[in-house]
Design a protein around this motif. Structure first.
Motif, PDB file in Angstrom:
ATOM      1  N   PRO A   3       0.815  -1.227   0.000  1.00 54.02           N
ATOM      2  CA  PRO A   3       0.000   0.000   0.000  1.00 54.02           C
ATOM      3  C   PRO A   3       0.844   1.271   0.000  1.00 54.02           C
ATOM      4  CG  PRO A   3       0.080  -0.958   2.191  1.00 54.02           C
ATOM      5  CD  PRO A   3       0.766  -1.938   1.290  1.00 54.02           C
ATOM      6  N   ASP A  24      -1.485   4.319  -0.706  1.00 51.49           N
ATOM      7  CA  ASP A  24      -2.412   4.336  -1.843  1.00 51.49           C
ATOM      8  C   ASP A  24      -3.252   3.069  -1.737  1.00 51.49           C
ATOM      9  OD1 ASP A  24      -3.360   3.335  -4.410  1.00 51.49           O
ATOM     10  OD2 ASP A  24      -2.346   5.043  -5.308  1.00 51.49           O
ATOM     11  N   ILE A  54      -0.200  -0.765 -12.376  1.00 52.46           N
ATOM     12  CA  ILE A  54       0.184  -1.672 -11.287  1.00 52.46           C
ATOM     13  C   ILE A  54       1.711  -1.774 -11.251  1.00 52.46           C
ATOM     14  CG2 ILE A  54      -0.020  -4.000 -10.340  1.00 52.46           C
ATOM     15  CD1 ILE A  54      -2.745  -4.211 -11.704  1.00 52.46           C
ATOM     16  N   ASP A  99      -9.624  -8.183  -3.548  1.00 50.86           N
ATOM     17  CA  ASP A  99      -9.105  -7.037  -4.304  1.00 50.86           C
ATOM     18  C   ASP A  99      -7.585  -6.919  -4.140  1.00 50.86           C
ATOM     19  OD1 ASP A  99      -8.804  -4.685  -5.663  1.00 50.86           O
ATOM     20  OD2 ASP A  99     -10.189  -3.499  -4.446  1.00 50.86           O
TER      21      ASP A  99
HETATM   22  P1  AMP Z   1      -6.333  -2.990  -8.891  1.00 51.22           P
HETATM   23  O1  AMP Z   1      -7.049  -2.442 -10.070  1.00 51.22           O
HETATM   24  O2  AMP Z   1      -7.198  -3.394  -7.745  1.00 51.22           O
HETATM   25  O3  AMP Z   1      -5.337  -4.058  -9.232  1.00 51.22           O
HETATM   26  O4  AMP Z   1      -5.508  -1.786  -8.246  1.00 51.22           O
HETATM   27  C1  AMP Z   1      -4.570  -1.033  -8.970  1.00 51.22           C
HETATM   28  C2  AMP Z   1      -4.261   0.207  -8.174  1.00 51.22           C
HETATM   29  O5  AMP Z   1      -3.578  -0.162  -6.959  1.00 51.22           O
HETATM   30  C3  AMP Z   1      -3.330   1.171  -8.888  1.00 51.22           C
HETATM   31  O6  AMP Z   1      -4.051   2.090  -9.660  1.00 51.22           O
HETATM   32  C4  AMP Z   1      -2.603   1.825  -7.721  1.00 51.22           C
HETATM   33  O7  AMP Z   1      -3.422   2.830  -7.156  1.00 51.22           O
HETATM   34  C5  AMP Z   1      -2.485   0.695  -6.709  1.00 51.22           C
HETATM   35  N1  AMP Z   1      -1.283  -0.138  -6.878  1.00 51.22           N
HETATM   36  C6  AMP Z   1      -0.417  -0.229  -7.936  1.00 51.22           C
HETATM   37  N2  AMP Z   1       0.530  -1.149  -7.724  1.00 51.22           N
HETATM   38  C7  AMP Z   1       0.266  -1.671  -6.495  1.00 51.22           C
HETATM   39  C8  AMP Z   1       0.901  -2.683  -5.701  1.00 51.22           C
HETATM   40  N3  AMP Z   1       1.967  -3.366  -6.130  1.00 51.22           N
HETATM   41  N4  AMP Z   1       0.387  -2.950  -4.477  1.00 51.22           N
HETATM   42  C9  AMP Z   1      -0.703  -2.266  -4.019  1.00 51.22           C
HETATM   43  N5  AMP Z   1      -1.353  -1.324  -4.713  1.00 51.22           N
HETATM   44  C10 AMP Z   1      -0.881  -1.043  -5.945  1.00 51.22           C
END
Ligand code: AMP
Ligand code: MG
Length: 332
Positions: free
Chosen positions: A111, A165, A253, A280
């Protein structure tokens, strides 16, 4: 809901189309950066039931959104380096769960990716590769060990430069809370759907709720379907938020261990499990780990299923891990 009505809904889903109007009470609201689709099937709800679920999601957005500079998480981020800060129950719960998934994915879900998301411009509509220095500086402020949680005083301290985040877990958490509210208001069967990236089901139907995974490269093409008895489904992919530069595609990501956007042949990961927040966070973490390592992580967890869609040499390669019921190929 009558058997015929359910059959119509199932037929609509099996063909990849959306729920037909008239089957259950259908409400839509733009929340958390996407359309949230709420369908209440049983019993016919009082007029403000959907509204109370939407209100709760909107409230959570004011806690968890990194896009909103006045949200609770943005205020916590602004106090990084200033010692422990007291936080709300929701922020404490989401941080706790995030740190636990960070541990179970060996840092793949993290996070504290906020500085990377900002440096690569993903808090704007025009993401771009940062200058090497600022990319490296952002990466140096990422890591779960830089976040300290004190449960007794319900406070969090962030090392200087760290920014949380919750884009990877917030919608799943919101799905759980919305379903809790519906249950408390007497709803026995319902569905909450955040643009198909996080889905939650309340109650059961014969044979299980049908869910369709679309082709990540072309969201109009259904790829596979499966059934879920009750609980949540979450999908992560790089296909919606990305930019292209020098023939390469960079998505939202990040691999926190490299400090860079994930570049791989993995196109999407779908996780099926009881809790939406965990589904999620895990789908984001497994996207970082890739199919092989992701399957090893899943094998240690009870009650979790996952579907991986990868770009093979010619065709898409679809594989599963854990508990996935009734997987049916729809095209390709
Ligand atoms: P999701 O669509 O649930 O896979 O979430 C993607 C979002 O998580 C991105 O737009 C970032 O805000 C955040 N994010 C990106 N990379 C990571 C990561 N490795 N671990 C946690 N949150 C991430
Ligand atoms: Mg996620």
């Amino acid at each position: 809901m009558t058997r015929t009505a359910i059959a119509i809904v199932l037929a609509a889903l099996a063909t990849g189309s959306t729920w037909a109007l008239g089957n259950g009470e259908h409400s839509v609201r733009y929340l958390m950066g996407t359309w949230c689709d709420l369908v209440i099937f049983d019993p016919p709800p009082a007029p403000d039931v959907a509204e109370s679920a939407f209100r709760e999601i909107a409230r959570l957005e004011t806690v968890l959104s990194s896009w909103d500079p006045t949200s609770e998480v943005s205020r916590l981020n602004a106090s990084a380096g200033l010692g422990p800060q007291r936080v709300s129950d929701d922020l404490a719960a989401v941080t706790d769960e995030s740190l636990s998934i960070c541990a179970s994915t060996r840092g793949a879900f993290d996070p504290s990716v906020g500085p990377l998301v900002r440096a690569w411009g993903f808090y704007t509509e025009t993401p771009a590769t940062p200058a090497p220095d600022s990319g490296r500086a952002a990466a140096s402020h990422v890591g779960c060990t830089l976040i300290k949680v004190d449960r007794d005083s319900r406070s969090i301290s962030l090392a200087e430069g760290v920014a949380l985040d919750f884009g990877g877990i917030g919608k799943g958490y919101a799905v759980d809370r919305a379903l809790e509210i519906l249950r408390a208001r007497g709803v026995t069967r319902a569905k909450v759907d955040f643009g198909s990236s996080s889905l939650g089901f309340l109650g059961r139907i014969d044979g299980g709720w049908p869910v369709v995974i679309v082709d990540p490269r072309d969201r109009d093409t259904p790829l596979v379907s499966f059934r879920v008895s009750e609980g949540s489904v979450s999908t992560s992919s790089q296909q919606e938020r990305y930019f292209e530069s020098d023939g390469r595609r960079f998505g939202h990501i990040f691999d926190p261990r490299l400090g860079l956007p994930v570049e791989s042949r993995l196109l999407s990961v779908t996780v099926i499990m009881p809790r939406g927040s965990t589904a999620d966070a895990l789908s984001t973490g497994l996207f970082v780990l890739g199919a092989a390592e992701g399957k090893r992580v899943i094998s240690r967890m009870p009650d979790v299923g996952a579907v991986f869609v990868e770009q093979g040499p010619r065709d898409l390669v679809i594989s599963t891990a854990g508990k996935v019921t009734g997987l049916t190929r729809l095209s390709h």
